[in-house]
Design a protein around this motif. Structure first.
Motif, mmCIF file in Angstrom:
data_model
loop_
_atom_site.group_PDB
_atom_site.id
_atom_site.type_symbol
_atom_site.label_atom_id
_atom_site.label_comp_id
_atom_site.label_asym_id
_atom_site.label_seq_id
_atom_site.Cartn_x
_atom_site.Cartn_y
_atom_site.Cartn_z
ATOM 1 N N ILE A 234 0.949 -1.323 -0.015
ATOM 2 C CA ILE A 234 -0.083 0.096 0.034
ATOM 3 C C ILE A 234 0.718 1.223 0.126
ATOM 4 N N ASP A 235 2.158 1.135 -0.222
ATOM 5 C CA ASP A 235 3.207 2.370 -0.040
ATOM 6 C C ASP A 235 2.979 3.127 1.156
ATOM 7 N N GLY A 236 3.199 2.202 2.338
ATOM 8 C CA GLY A 236 2.726 2.815 3.547
ATOM 9 C C GLY A 236 3.453 4.096 3.880
ATOM 10 N N HIS A 238 4.640 6.569 1.947
ATOM 11 C CA HIS A 238 4.034 7.539 1.449
ATOM 12 C C HIS A 238 2.661 8.051 2.019
ATOM 13 N N LEU A 239 1.807 7.170 2.309
ATOM 14 C CA LEU A 239 0.668 7.332 2.868
ATOM 15 C C LEU A 239 0.813 8.118 4.391
ATOM 16 N N GLU A 242 2.276 11.513 4.013
ATOM 17 C CA GLU A 242 1.156 12.560 3.376
ATOM 18 C C GLU A 242 -0.001 12.710 4.090
ATOM 19 N N SER A 243 -0.352 11.726 5.062
ATOM 20 C CA SER A 243 -1.367 12.219 5.901
ATOM 21 C C SER A 243 -0.913 13.025 7.059
#
Length: 250
Positions: A234-236, A238-239, A242-243
């Motif tokens: 899930i490309d953790g 990055h997430l 970003e969050s």
């Protein structure tokens, strides 16, 4: 044997010290030329410089308490715990990532401080008192945007001060602790959302092992590769990053 070792250590120490002392005798004497002064301005400038150097000792604490560093490092710690890798990434990596994310997020605040306070002060357009008064305004606005009204009202009530009309009337001694507990609450909420998927994987793996009768096999051994694989798919990173960046509202 012990005395022989001490004797050898003493001889080696003398071998290093004697040449150094001989070289020191050849050096010219250095004396401090301290001249008394009756000029109050020079004394005041010296005291201000001493206070400024003392202030720099508390700069790391201010970096953590006045910026978004708290939320970022707590969330990253929750993420590492949820993955089940307590030592990967290392603390140095997490702190470095949190530090540079803090610099990235706080860049607009710094630009405002630089324009309104630092540059006028360096150009001798304002004095030190005016410099601190201007520099604290963008910080107050940033912290107020992240602070819950409930937390701020709590410390206003506990401090016993009059009800402030705006955020500029709130002293830092009231705003900073309210900002810190608001950041901790937000970080724990984000951390909870991060832990839920990992918890589901742990429960599924534990239930599967129990149904197969493999009671002696720790579930973490089986669930760890699945959690790491899920995080990669899930490309953790990055997430999460970003969050975190988008969670700071201005």
């Amino acid at each position: 044997m012990r005395y022989k070792l001490l004797l050898v250590a003493g001889v080696l120490l003398l071998c290093f010290l004697v040449p150094s002392l001989a070289y020191a005798e050849e050096l010219p004497a250095v004396t401090l030329n301290i001249q008394p002064t009756d000029d109050p301005k020079k004394v005041a400038d010296t005291v201000k410089l001493l206070l400024l150097l003392s202030f720099l000792m508390f700069l790391p604490a201010f970096l953590m308490m006045f910026t978004c560093f708290i939320r970022i490092i707590v969330v990253l710690s929750f993420l590492r715990y949820g993955l089940g890798t307590p030592h990967t990434p290392p603390n140095q990596v997490l702190i470095g990532l949190a530090l540079f994310l803090t610099i990235f997020i706080m860049a607009p605040v710094y630009e405002e401080i630089n324009t309104q306070a630092i540059q006028p002060f360096l150009n001798n357009e304002i004095d030190q008192e005016e410099f601190f008064a201007r520099a604290v305004v963008p910080l107050k606005e940033f912290m107020a945007a992240q602070t819950r009204e409930k937390d701020l009202a709590l410390f206003v009530e506990l401090s016993g001060i009059d009800q402030p009309q705006n955020i500029h009337d709130v002293p830092l001694t009231v705003l900073v602790p309210a900002f810190i507990i608001s950041e901790l609450k937000t970080a724990f909420l984000i951390g909870f959302l991060i832990l839920v998927p990992f918890l589901v994987i742990d429960m599924v793996v534990a239930s599967t092992l129990m149904s197969m009768g493999m009671f002696m096999l720790p579930p973490i051994i089986i669930s760890l590769p699945f959690k790491v694989l899920l995080f990669i798919m899930i490309d953790g990173w990055h997430l999460v990053v970003e969050s975190l960046v988008q969670s700071f509202r201005m």
